[in-house]
Scaffold this motif. Sequence first.
Motif, PDB file in Angstrom:
ATOM      1  N   VAL A   2      -5.231  -5.365 -12.079  1.00 44.95           N
ATOM      2  CA  VAL A   2      -4.931  -4.657 -10.824  1.00 44.95           C
ATOM      3  C   VAL A   2      -6.231  -4.047 -10.314  1.00 44.95           C
ATOM      4  O   VAL A   2      -6.996  -3.474 -11.097  1.00 44.95           O
ATOM      5  N   LYS A   5      -8.204  -1.685  -7.034  1.00 44.53           N
ATOM      6  CA  LYS A   5      -7.984  -0.719  -5.952  1.00 44.53           C
ATOM      7  C   LYS A   5      -9.253  -0.560  -5.131  1.00 44.53           C
ATOM      8  O   LYS A   5     -10.332  -1.021  -5.527  1.00 44.53           O
ATOM      9  N   TYR A  27      10.283  -3.898  -6.182  1.00 43.30           N
ATOM     10  CA  TYR A  27       9.447  -3.982  -4.982  1.00 43.30           C
ATOM     11  C   TYR A  27       9.096  -2.571  -4.524  1.00 43.30           C
ATOM     12  O   TYR A  27       9.783  -1.609  -4.866  1.00 43.30           O
ATOM     13  N   VAL A  28       8.040  -2.457  -3.738  1.00 46.03           N
ATOM     14  CA  VAL A  28       7.658  -1.147  -3.205  1.00 46.03           C
ATOM     15  C   VAL A  28       8.677  -0.693  -2.166  1.00 46.03           C
ATOM     16  O   VAL A  28       9.196   0.411  -2.222  1.00 46.03           O
ATOM     17  N   ASN A  57       9.321  -5.664   1.457  1.00 43.92           N
ATOM     18  CA  ASN A  57       8.614  -6.522   0.513  1.00 43.92           C
ATOM     19  C   ASN A  57       9.531  -7.516  -0.210  1.00 43.92           C
ATOM     20  O   ASN A  57       9.057  -8.391  -0.938  1.00 43.92           O
ATOM     21  N   LYS A 113       0.494   1.403  -2.919  1.00 43.74           N
ATOM     22  CA  LYS A 113       0.026   0.093  -2.452  1.00 43.74           C
ATOM     23  C   LYS A 113       0.619  -1.041  -3.291  1.00 43.74           C
ATOM     24  O   LYS A 113       1.013  -2.075  -2.775  1.00 43.74           O
ATOM     25  N   THR A 114       0.673  -0.820  -4.603  1.00 44.12           N
ATOM     26  CA  THR A 114       1.238  -1.818  -5.514  1.00 44.12           C
ATOM     27  C   THR A 114       1.512  -1.159  -6.858  1.00 44.12           C
ATOM     28  O   THR A 114       1.058  -0.031  -7.113  1.00 44.12           O
TER      29      THR A 114
END
Length: 298
Positions: free
Chosen positions: A143, A145, A189-190, A194, A268-269
């Motif tokens: 991941v 950023k 999901y966020v 999404n 964001k994720t």
Amino acid sequence: MNITAQMVKQLRDKTEAGMMDCKKALVESDGDMEKAVVWLRERGIAKAGKKAGRVAAEGLCSVVTNGNKAVLYELNSETDFVAKNEKFTTLVEKVGQVIINSNANNTEEALNINVDGQDLNTVILEASGVIGEKISLRRVTVVTKEDGELFGTYKHMGGSIVSCVVLANGDETKAKDMAMHVAAQSPRYVAKENVPQEELEKEREIILHQALNENKESAKPKPEQIVIDKIVPGRLEKELKEICLLSQQFVKNPDVTVAQYLGQASVKTFVRLKVGEGIEKEVVDFAAEVAAQAGLNK
């Protein structure tokens, strides 16, 4: 299609439906496990994925960060006893440091990282020989950023579950809280936006069949169009709230949603790993085995 007792048991483990319902679902679905799950859900007998995330293998997950990069990974062992062994936990830490300091982006690339003249896969194999159990690197997720964004990470019970969240316009506390929430509530999901359209349509179809079946069996059935126009959208909305992070009730304060808690901050994720997720672990039923050998289980 011959429906075996093992198939019925597998479907029952997935859905917690009754044995006869599971057998009927498999017969109606010609032995297709996924179709059988849908068949049960359409009749309100099971909820999808209720047991899909069960831990079925031992080991530890972990997460390490360095600057704008985070790595989540899972190292499996055969027994929980070995997972608590100091040699194993030391290996887990070493694997994380090796991966975070490399350019590897997935499991295959990670296993090929050069570590003092040999690849990481060989390092793990040699550790397996010393520890006395098969050890394997199963999952690696990277991941990233942007500058100004924050990582929030959380490790539950030493690594049975780990999570990582990328937060914008927030602070360290909110980043940590979001990682803890993701670990506890397992959103997929966020936000609702999404969720892939294909999954939305599939879920709506299941809910539609489920609602129509319930309505048909009701003592006072409603007009079918009311079921389609009002009941189905409401149930779909409820399902989406349960699987999307922002609409879930915040785990540390259920009086507010995650979106309300975040305020101006935004996720964001996120990534969540649970040890053994998706691995089928054989469970030996000794009583059934003895009965079968004695000719009692016809």
